[in-house]
Design a protein around this motif. Structure first.
Motif, mmCIF file in Angstrom:
data_model
loop_
_atom_site.group_PDB
_atom_site.id
_atom_site.type_symbol
_atom_site.label_atom_id
_atom_site.label_comp_id
_atom_site.label_asym_id
_atom_site.label_seq_id
_atom_site.Cartn_x
_atom_site.Cartn_y
_atom_site.Cartn_z
ATOM 1 N N CYS A 50 55.437 16.625 13.273
ATOM 2 C CA CYS A 50 55.598 17.403 12.124
ATOM 3 C C CYS A 50 54.163 16.600 11.184
ATOM 4 O O CYS A 50 53.562 18.042 10.500
ATOM 5 C CB CYS A 50 56.406 15.939 11.436
ATOM 6 N N ASP A 51 52.938 16.755 12.031
ATOM 7 C CA ASP A 51 52.005 16.002 11.018
ATOM 8 C C ASP A 51 50.375 17.132 11.291
ATOM 9 O O ASP A 51 50.633 18.033 11.034
ATOM 10 C CB ASP A 51 50.860 15.268 11.763
ATOM 11 N N LYS A 52 51.275 17.879 13.083
ATOM 12 C CA LYS A 52 50.395 18.959 13.999
ATOM 13 C C LYS A 52 51.081 19.901 13.432
ATOM 14 O O LYS A 52 50.575 20.900 12.471
ATOM 15 C CB LYS A 52 50.654 19.561 15.085
ATOM 16 N N PHE A 53 51.936 20.534 12.134
ATOM 17 C CA PHE A 53 52.316 21.355 11.782
ATOM 18 C C PHE A 53 51.992 21.082 10.353
ATOM 19 O O PHE A 53 51.351 22.361 9.823
ATOM 20 C CB PHE A 53 54.297 21.094 11.453
ATOM 21 N N MET A 54 51.799 20.478 9.829
ATOM 22 C CA MET A 54 51.394 19.928 8.189
ATOM 23 C C MET A 54 49.727 21.225 8.328
ATOM 24 O O MET A 54 48.806 20.751 7.317
ATOM 25 C CB MET A 54 50.957 18.582 7.350
ATOM 26 N N GLN A 55 49.054 20.015 9.611
ATOM 27 C CA GLN A 55 47.617 20.364 10.158
ATOM 28 C C GLN A 55 47.371 21.545 9.736
ATOM 29 O O GLN A 55 46.634 22.538 9.091
ATOM 30 C CB GLN A 55 46.903 19.509 10.776
ATOM 31 N N LYS A 56 48.412 22.235 10.428
ATOM 32 C CA LYS A 56 47.512 23.913 10.493
ATOM 33 C C LYS A 56 48.212 24.339 9.135
ATOM 34 O O LYS A 56 47.860 26.083 8.635
ATOM 35 C CB LYS A 56 48.883 24.367 11.802
#
Length: 243
Positions: A50-56
């Motif tokens: 989920c954190d990776k998605f938000m970063q992208k």
């Protein structure tokens, strides 16, 4: 400041009039549970996805890549985030489920509170109101439609529809022209020092109003707002001083 009355108020949308951060957090919690059930992984790994998605999402440019819609790009963000965290085959179906659960869940939670609705109705009796929001055109117009706020404003300007967004003066010039007012006739109200307050300063509006619900101090080197409020509901007190 001169003695001329304020004629127009420019409002930011996200986290000024609606609680976008909070809606996003709640929608992400549901998406987290979907991933956990689907992949049977521990909470830390799911949180990492989920954190990776938000970063992208934060790194995504305002203009979608040629030939791909914003939705397609963001489904791709979920697919890449899962692949980067889990040693498994392609997961386009799960990625799409995650994206639309997050997107639709967030939109369903976005709304103007009754008190903010009443405030806007009262203000519009005295002032021209314009909504000025940064972001990708499709995404921001979806929020506007979900919130149902069109009737509260004389004009709505989405930054993604123009070459430059807040804090650039050009987008403010668009707003002034639409309302047929001068910069000194207006105030800018928003939660972001970098875009709303800096933008208002760049455009030379009469005053900038920072909505600082967290009670944060103004960071060193940042533009300083003319006024600071913990909630937009106290805006009439500022207007009384300015007028």
């Amino acid at each position: 400041m001169d003695g001329n009355s304020i004629k127009a108020i420019l409002f930011d949308l996200d986290n000024t009039l609606i609680e976008t951060y909070r809606a996003g957090e709640l929608a992400m919690q549901k998406t987290h549970e979907l991933l956990k059930t689907s992949l049977a992984l521990d909470d830390d790994t799911i949180t990492n996805i989920c954190d990776k998605f938000m970063q992208k999402l934060l790194q995504q440019k305002f203009d979608p890549a040629a030939g791909r819609s914003t939705d397609e790009i963001r489904v791709g963000h979920w697919e890449d985030s899962i692949k980067e965290s889990v040693d498994s085959c392609s997961t386009p179906s799960l990625a799409a489920q995650c994206y639309y659960m997050w997107k639709n869940g967030r939109l369903e939670l976005l709304k103007l509170s009754p008190k903010i609705s009443d405030l806007l109705k009262q203000l519009r009796r005295k002032y021209k109101l314009l909504l000025l929001t940064n972001g990708i055109s499709q995404t921001q117009w979806e929020k506007v439609k979900a919130v149902g706020c069109e009737s509260f404003f004389d004009r709505i300007v989405v930054g993604g529809d123009y070459p430059e967004q807040k804090p650039y003066p050009s987008i403010f010039k668009v707003c002034f022209d639409l309302l047929q007012v001068e910069p000194q006739d207006c105030i800018m109200v928003g939660d972001s020092l970098d875009t709303d307050i800096q933008g208002g300063f760049n455009a030379q509006v009469r005053a900038t109003v920072w909505v600082n619900s967290a009670g944060d101090a103004v960071p060193d080197g940042s533009v300083t707002p003319d006024y600071t409020l913990s909630t937009v509901l106290d805006l009439e007190d500022i207007l009384a001083q300015l007028n």
